[in-house]
Design a protein around this motif. Structure first.
Motif, short mmCIF file in Angstrom:
data_model
loop_
_atom_site.label_atom_id
_atom_site.label_comp_id
_atom_site.label_asym_id
_atom_site.label_seq_id
_atom_site.Cartn_x
_atom_site.Cartn_y
_atom_site.Cartn_z
N ASP A 60 2.91 7.66 12.61
CA ASP A 60 3.32 6.32 12.16
C ASP A 60 2.69 6.09 10.79
N GLY A 61 2.46 4.86 10.42
CA GLY A 61 1.81 4.59 9.15
C GLY A 61 2.69 3.82 8.19
N VAL A 62 2.61 4.17 6.91
CA VAL A 62 3.31 3.40 5.90
C VAL A 62 3.59 4.25 4.66
N VAL A 63 4.69 3.94 3.99
CA VAL A 63 4.97 4.45 2.64
C VAL A 63 4.79 3.25 1.71
N ALA A 64 4.04 3.45 0.61
CA ALA A 64 3.78 2.35 -0.32
C ALA A 64 3.92 2.84 -1.75
N THR A 72 4.31 5.35 -12.16
CA THR A 72 4.63 4.91 -10.80
C THR A 72 4.04 5.90 -9.80
N ALA A 73 3.43 5.40 -8.74
CA ALA A 73 2.88 6.27 -7.70
C ALA A 73 3.42 5.85 -6.34
N MET A 74 3.76 6.83 -5.52
CA MET A 74 4.20 6.57 -4.15
C MET A 74 3.36 7.45 -3.22
N ILE A 75 3.00 6.88 -2.08
CA ILE A 75 2.14 7.59 -1.13
C ILE A 75 2.61 7.36 0.29
N GLU A 76 2.38 8.34 1.16
CA GLU A 76 2.57 8.16 2.60
C GLU A 76 1.23 8.39 3.27
N VAL A 77 0.75 7.37 3.98
CA VAL A 77 -0.48 7.48 4.75
C VAL A 77 -0.12 7.25 6.21
N ASN A 78 -0.50 8.19 7.06
CA ASN A 78 -0.10 8.12 8.47
C ASN A 78 -1.22 7.64 9.38
N SER A 79 -0.82 6.90 10.39
CA SER A 79 -1.71 6.45 11.46
C SER A 79 -1.04 6.83 12.78
N GLU A 80 -1.75 6.58 13.88
CA GLU A 80 -1.17 6.92 15.18
C GLU A 80 -0.20 5.86 15.67
N THR A 81 -0.42 4.60 15.31
CA THR A 81 0.41 3.52 15.83
C THR A 81 0.86 2.57 14.73
N ASP A 82 1.94 1.87 15.00
CA ASP A 82 2.46 0.86 14.09
C ASP A 82 1.49 -0.32 14.00
N PHE A 83 0.74 -0.55 15.06
CA PHE A 83 -0.22 -1.65 15.08
C PHE A 83 -1.26 -1.49 13.97
N VAL A 84 -1.78 -0.29 13.83
CA VAL A 84 -2.76 -0.02 12.77
C VAL A 84 -2.12 -0.11 11.40
N ASN A 87 -2.32 -3.42 10.01
CA ASN A 87 -3.67 -3.95 9.85
C ASN A 87 -3.98 -4.18 8.37
N GLU A 88 -4.54 -5.35 8.04
CA GLU A 88 -4.80 -5.69 6.64
C GLU A 88 -5.80 -4.74 5.99
N THR A 89 -6.79 -4.29 6.75
CA THR A 89 -7.76 -3.34 6.21
C THR A 89 -7.10 -2.03 5.84
N PHE A 90 -6.19 -1.57 6.70
CA PHE A 90 -5.45 -0.34 6.44
C PHE A 90 -4.58 -0.50 5.20
N LYS A 91 -3.85 -1.61 5.10
CA LYS A 91 -2.96 -1.84 3.96
C LYS A 91 -3.74 -1.93 2.66
N PHE A 93 -6.57 -0.44 2.06
CA PHE A 93 -6.99 0.94 1.79
C PHE A 93 -5.88 1.71 1.09
N VAL A 94 -4.65 1.58 1.58
CA VAL A 94 -3.50 2.27 0.97
C VAL A 94 -3.29 1.80 -0.47
N ASN A 95 -3.38 0.50 -0.68
CA ASN A 95 -3.19 -0.03 -2.04
C ASN A 95 -4.29 0.46 -2.99
N GLU A 96 -5.51 0.57 -2.48
CA GLU A 96 -6.60 1.07 -3.31
C GLU A 96 -6.41 2.55 -3.64
#
Length: 307
Positions: A60-64, A72-84, A87-91, A93-96
């Motif tokens: 799971d995770g997010v593309v940002a 322009t930069a694009m990244i995929e960071v994966n987590s185990e669940t959509d719940f994480v 999560n604002e802390t996770f988001k 982290f991805v933005n940083e």
């Protein structure tokens, strides 16, 4: 032995985001030294992180996407669940990570992991700390840096991300942003492996022709046709292959009477300049990752075995 107060525990929890009991144990072990307790928790976090990395699947995770100037930069960071992933802390982290990628331009994942995240740790150490805090496996799967004129698209909360790159002399035209966004939407809507016919490897076309010839040979209605007819049939079907696999040959999503290449030409003419799509990137969250399928009946059977 130091007197560990609730205030000490709360301060350590604030600094690390880790549970109260873990914080209290670390403070006891560190004899009340807050900095030493942070170090202990990080060390334990790394061990826990390595264990999770070896046994869990993060699909799971997010593309940002982030953009600064012409980078322009694009990244995929994966987590185990959509719940994480929500999560604002996770988001944060991805933005940083995106900001770091734009600033430092690492060449690949290994180089990114070695980049300094802050004054105290690199990205690799930060990921391990995040795994310990959040309690799930996290992985940085891929990223791309694109220099030049781009348009981007994120679907929903980050399930699909697109970066389209252009060469043009009408980027400042009032209508260009809308045009470029439409191209990004097209790429997001229809997964397309190639930009144009010219970018399809010859080996791919040769393999496709062989498959089509085999299909014709196995079709009783076509098997006995002359070879020249069979070859013409293959050429016609190869044209369909281009229509389905090349961005410029695809039907334009907002007007099925024209292809994408025709839309580009019409937009360039209307804006009085030149426009060329030179590259594109499309990330779909978790694509190609085999998710673990839980069989609850088997799990219950194992738990109750022998009882």
């Amino acid at each position: 032995m130091a007197n560990i107060t609730a205030k000490d525990v709360a301060e350590l929890r604030k600094r690390t985001g880790i549970g109260m009991m873990e914080c209290k144990k670390a403070l006891v072990e560190a004899d009340g030294d807050l900095d030493a307790a942070v170090k202990i928790l990080r060390e334990k976090g790394e061990l826990k992180a390595e264990s999770k990395m070896a046994t869990r699947i993060a699909a799971d995770g997010v593309v940002a996407i982030a953009k600064e100037g012409n980078v322009t930069a694009m990244i995929e960071v994966n987590s185990e669940t959509d719940f994480v992933a929500k999560n604002e802390t996770f988001k944060e982290f991805v933005n940083e990570l995106l900001a770091l990628i734009i600033a430092q331009k690492p060449a690949d994942i290994d180089a990114l992991m070695a980049c300094q995240y802050d004054a105290e740790m690199n990205v690799d150490a930060k990921i391990k700390e995040m795994i310990f805090k959040i309690g799930e496996k996290l992985t940085i799967r891929r990223f791309v840096i694109v220099d030049g004129i781009t348009s981007t698209y994120i679907h929903g909360t980050g399930s699909i991300g697109v970066v389209a790159k252009f060469e043009t002399n009408v980027a400042d035209h009032a209508d260009f942003a809308t045009f470029a966004k439409n191209i990004a939407l097209q790429i997001g809507a229809y997964p397309t492996p190639y930009l144009s016919r010219e970018t399809v490897p010859a080996s791919v076309i040769e393999e496709e022709k062989n498959i089509l010839l085999a299909q014709i040979a196995n079709d009783p209605a076509n098997a006995k046709k002359p070879e020249q007819i069979k070859l013409k049939m293959v050429e016609g079907r190869i044209s369909k292959f281009y229509d389905n696999n090349c961005l410029l040959d695809m039907t334009y999503v907002k007007d099925d009477e024209m292809k994408v290449c025709q839309y580009v030409a019409a937009a360039a003419k209307e804006m009085g300049g030149e426009i060329k799509i030179v590259d594109f990137y499309r990330y779909e969250k978790g694509e190609g990752i085999q998710k673990k399928e839980e069989n609850f009946a088997d799990e219950i059977a194992k738990m109750t075995a022998g009882k």
